[in-house]
Design an enzyme around this catalytic site. Structure first.
Site, PDB file in Angstrom:
ATOM      1  N   SER A  69      -4.686  27.026   6.871  1.00 29.46           N
ATOM      2  CA  SER A  69      -3.597  27.570   5.970  1.00 29.46           C
ATOM      3  C   SER A  69      -2.348  26.682   6.258  1.00 29.46           C
ATOM      4  O   SER A  69      -1.794  26.526   5.179  1.00 29.46           O
ATOM      5  CB  SER A  69      -3.548  29.010   6.195  1.00 29.46           C
TER       6      SER A  69
ATOM      7  N   HIS B 134       2.440  35.136   4.985  1.00 29.36           N
ATOM      8  CA  HIS B 134       1.278  33.830   4.679  1.00 29.36           C
ATOM      9  C   HIS B 134       1.807  33.121   3.516  1.00 29.36           C
ATOM     10  O   HIS B 134       2.065  31.904   3.794  1.00 29.36           O
ATOM     11  CB  HIS B 134       0.117  34.367   4.662  1.00 29.36           C
TER      12      HIS B 134
ATOM     13  N   ASP C 269      -1.374  32.524  -3.123  1.00 28.52           N
ATOM     14  CA  ASP C 269      -1.376  33.045  -1.644  1.00 28.52           C
ATOM     15  C   ASP C 269      -1.007  34.309  -1.579  1.00 28.52           C
ATOM     16  O   ASP C 269      -1.337  35.178  -2.880  1.00 28.52           O
ATOM     17  CB  ASP C 269      -0.320  32.043  -0.920  1.00 28.52           C
TER      18      ASP C 269
END
Ligand SMILES: *[C@@H]1O[C@H](CO)[C@@H](O)[C@H](O)[C@H]1NC(C)=O
Ligand SMILES: *[C@@H]1O[C@H](CO)[C@@H](O)[C@H](O)[C@H]1NC(C)=O
Ligand SMILES: *[C@@H]1O[C@H](CO)[C@@H](O)[C@H](O)[C@H]1NC(C)=O
Ligand SMILES: *[C@@H]1O[C@H](CO)[C@@H](O)[C@H](O)[C@H]1NC(C)=O
Ligand SMILES: *[C@@H]1O[C@H](CO)[C@@H](O)[C@H](O)[C@H]1NC(C)=O
Ligand SMILES: *[C@@H]1O[C@H](CO)[C@@H](O)[C@H](O)[C@H]1NC(C)=O
Ligand SMILES: *[C@@H]1O[C@H](CO)[C@@H](O)[C@H](O)[C@H]1NC(C)=O
Length: 772
Positions: free
Chosen positions: A547, A221, A148
């Protein structure tokens, strides 16, 4: 969150492609056996591939054209575990030379993939101290690798208080870099690496005022997904008091290894491959990838190829399905060895009520934290500014028209939070954000920097009509905090849908998990909206996307792996799929926010259903799949020998003359049934075979129950599976007879199910029928 990434990416590609037209990164697949045979000493692949590159450089410098000087080819990465080969920066000419090297299999130009961008353990029925979350089960070590945007190592979610020492099997490292040192890893965050050679080939050196050239997360994220998969249980977590409760990973005692391969403009495939390759050799048990590209044949899908290598090493790989729904055939990450995860709403919402002066009331959604607005004039489009004012794009709003008022903005073009910022800059007092037909009735909550509420397309239309009907439209927004008890799960409109274009012979996505308005860890240096003008610092943030659903399943896989250490990735996947549930908390089928005519969601939205960890830990039967099975499946797709060697590493290059598996995937031991009838003929018969392994009670007798899809006759032989031992395998055959192509699709549900039942065990597989 993600949509702006892909837009920016297009812009960058367009401007940088001129500069880099002569040179590009490629992923080169090599036949290991041939390379090793032709070079000595064998074994050191870095030396080997460097020699290959040197010889290409030698040759191309001899051939050098006076007026076209090419810089030497450059080795970026060597891949040894998940795939065999390397990544290199090459000119077209150098690539042509490379193709003549013995052992060359194929070259794929590097490309950028995008991230698929928030109460979830409680919603998944996991309770502290009980069942899967009881102490004895949590003692066993499992390592989750997250590929990520990196990680914020100091976060409370990654503290290692009370954890035992790092497992001896761990071979990973804690790489140093900008604001990241070895001391940033601990017994919780046991490894961290950063991969940017592919990225920098396209963008030039990473601008260190924008991102850290290290595993440290600047975007948020990666911190969010890692904490969802395996973060500590943190009590009293919230965003501005919203969604307050315990935040924790699905398997909060797992170790985390962060592999940063995503940067502000996206994720380079060469970097992702390097991350997968290293993660496998470092010794992770589970890999979580909340990113992807468009769907394509498996041999040209680098995540599929590399994950195949990971699976062979016993690593479970979970991927997001994508945020391109509700249109059909939009699902990505579709290889059968991947767990493909869709996204749904939980029973939690963040109501923000919009009231018009005419008495109409609409329930929207918002993570704005603060008091209600007064009743204020409402402006939109022409009454708010010039061209683009309906979308509240940069420079479109007039301060004179907007000051002190509520502005109605349509979604599209710029990000949802950015619209709020533009309204605030023009001195607006509030925003009503309405969906276009594209987003339908989807309600994603955002932490806006001014009082704002998101409303669906139909409410949007009604408000615009009201504004047309009166000289002085007036509205107010009231914030209701956190609400529970909504029907759930409900499928998110954005969640990508099947059938899979790359492999219609398996149902994709496989399962669904919470992916809307998910609360998880956030870097305190990154604002919750990621807007520059937003000066707020938070420890937890709420995001939406597949996600967010993918790491839930990664964490659950880790949970199952700790309880069943001998289970293969396919067995864990089977357990999660056959025990998934398909009725919501009101005992109705799942609703679909993406359906304009309020039809129920189908297996092409949720696969086998919503994951149910407690049942998955004791599934009764599993459908296991071996490497040889997958290879036979690929043969049934008529793969050429060079395509086959990408997966088999050169061991299994020629498919048997007489195919072991019939074409169409019917023989792959998959836990669900995709049935594709071709042509208009009546009574077309397809026969599938499956083998179930007993992992429940030694002596048990399972009876089959079939719910037939309309227009299809389903027969199962035998109808009873009688097991006498644990680990025993029994096979059965299913015949599907397509009576005739349905005339109207709406009146015919082409979906059904096949379930083996024995006492407390129900082993359910969905059936999805398509007529081509
Ligand atoms: C490159 O060329 C030089 C001189 O022509 C030679 O000595 C060297 O061995 C060559 N290297 C490779 C890797 O072919
Ligand atoms: C790096 O980013 C900052 C902030 O966006 C910008 O001001 C600066 O010009 C950038 N530097 C380079 C070398 O692009
Ligand atoms: C929970 O967090 C809030 C702020 O987020 C704080 O005001 C409150 O005191 C905390 N409660 C407990 C029990 O820690
Ligand atoms: C509002 O009025 C404008 C023109 O003044 C028209 O184009 C638009 O269709 C109207 N919208 C609705 C929802 O009635
Ligand atoms: C593979 O080739 C066989 C024989 O030509 C054909 O019947 C089958 O449909 C092909 N399968 C696929 C998936 O293209
Ligand atoms: C290929 O064969 C070698 C030697 O038989 C074996 O060690 C290796 O695991 C095999 N690789 C695959 C991908 O089957
Ligand atoms: C198809 O099968 C059904 C049920 O077995 C039978 O009634 C029907 O006559 C068959 N139709 C044709 C065209 O064979």
């Amino acid at each position: 969150m993600i949509f702006w990434t892909s837009l920016l990416l297009l812009v960058v590609m367009a401007t940088t492609s001129v500069a880099s037209i002569d040179k590009q990164a490629y992923i080169i697949h090599m036949d290991k056996n041939k390379v090793a045979a032709n070079h000595s000493p064998a074994g050191n692949y870095r030396e080997l591939y460097q020699a290959v590159i040197d010889s290409v450089n030698n040759f191309s410098s001899q051939e050098e054209d006076q007026d076209q000087e090419t810089s030497p080819a450059q080795l970026l990465y060597v891949y040894e575990t998940a795939i065999s080969g390397f990544a290199a920066k090459l000119s077209i000419k150098q690539l042509e030379l490379l193709k003549q090297v013995d052992g060359f299999l194929s070259a794929t130009p590097d490309e950028f993939l995008t991230l698929h961008t928030t109460h979830s353990p409680q919603f998944l029925r996991l309770e502290n101290g009980k069942g899967l979350w009881s102490a004895s089960n949590l003692a066993k070590d499992v390592i989750v690798g997250v590929i990520d945007t990196g990680i914020w190592p100091e976060h409370i979610s990654f503290l290692d208080t009370g954890m035992s020492s790092v497992p001896s099997k761990w071979k990973g490292v804690c790489e140093e870099g900008t604001k990241f040192s070895q001391s940033n890893c601990n017994k919780k965050l046991i490894g961290a690496r950063a991969f940017f050679k592919g990225y920098e080939t396209v963008t030039g050196r990473i601008n260190e005022t924008v991102d850290y050239r290290s595993p440290r997360d600047a975007q948020g994220h990666g911190t969010h997904t890692a904490s969802t998969a395996a973060g500590n249980l943190v009590s009293n977590a919230s965003l501005f008091g919203l969604a307050k409760g315990s935040a924790g990973g699905m398997r909060y005692t797992s170790r985390i290894a962060a592999y940063k391969a995503c940067w502000p403009l996206g994720c380079s495939s060469a970097d992702i491959l390097a991350a997968i390759d290293k993660a496998v050799s470092d010794g992770v048990d589970v890999l979580s990838l909340s990113l992807g590209g468009s769907s394509r044949p498996y041999y040209s899908d680098l995540i599929a190829v590399a994950s195949f290598g990971a699976i062979q090493n016993g690593v479970f790989v979970s991927c997001s399905a994508g945020n391109s729904g509700p249109s059909s055939s939009t699902v990505s990450n579709t290889a059968p060895w991947l767990m493909t995860v869709a996204a749904n709403y939980m029973d939690r919402s963040f109501p923000a009520i919009v009231k018009l002066r005419n008495g109409k009331v609409f329930e929207g959604s918002s993570l704005y934290y603060g008091k209600a607005t007064k009743q204020l004039p409402l402006v939109y489009a022409k009454t708010a500014g010039s061209r683009g004012a309906e979308y509240c794009i940069d420079g479109s709003l007039s301060q004179k028209l907007v000051k002190g008022k509520i502005v109605l903005c349509q979604r599209g073009i710029n990000s949802r939070a950015r619209k709020g910022e533009i309204v605030k800059l023009a001195k607006g007092a509030g925003m009503i954000l309405v969906n276009t037909e594209n987003e339908g009735e989807e309600l994603i909550a955002d932490p806006h920097i001014l009082p704002a509420s998101a409303l669906g397309a139909s409410a949007g239309k009604t408000i615009i009509k009201y504004m047309n009907s009166t000289k002085k439209p007036i509205a107010s927004i009231v914030f209701k905090g956190t609400a529970f008890g909504n029907p759930a799960p409900v499928m998110a409109a954005f969640s990508s849908r099947g059938p899979s274009t790359a492999g219609p012979d398996v149902i994709k996505p496989d399962v669904t998990a919470p992916g809307v308005n998910i609360l998880a860890a956030w870097p305190p240096m990154t604002s919750p909206t990621r807007l520059k003008s937003d000066k707020r610092s938070v420890l937890f943030n709420i995001l939406s996307g597949t996600s967010m659903s993918c790491p839930h399943v990664s964490g659950l896989a880790a949970l199952l792996k700790s309880v069943h250490q001998d289970w293969s990735p396919a067995a864990i996947k089977s357990a999660l799929m056959t025990t998934a549930y398909t009725l919501d908390n009101k005992k109705a089928p799942f609703a679909d926010i993406g359906s304009s005519n309020s039809l129920w969601a189908t297996p092409f939205a949720f696969g086998s259903g919503h994951v149910d960890p407690e049942s998955a830990s004791d599934p009764g039967l599993i459908y296991d799949i071996t490497t040889a099975d997958y290879l036979n499946y690929l043969c049934s797709l008529n793969y050429t020998s060079s395509q086959m060697s990408l997966f088999s590493g050169g061991n299994f290059t020629t498919c048997p003359k007489k195919p072991t598996f019939q074409p169409g995937g019917g023989d792959l031991n998959y836990p669900s049934f995709a049935v594709n009838f071709k042509g208009n003929a009546q009574n077309i018969t397809l026969e599938y075979q499956r083998t179930a392994t007993n992992v429940g009670t030694p002596t048990s007798s399972y009876a089959v129950q079939v719910q037939q899809p309309s227009g299809v006759l389903v027969t199962v032989k035998p109808k009873i599976l009688s097991f006498e031992n644990l680990g025993q395998k029994l096979s059965y055959k299913v015949t599907f007879v397509g009576l005739r192509r349905p005339t109207t699709t709406s009146s015919n549900s082409p979906f059904g199910s096949l379930t083996w039942v024995c006492g407390k065990y129900t082993v359910k597989s969905p059936i999805a029928v398509t007529w081509q």
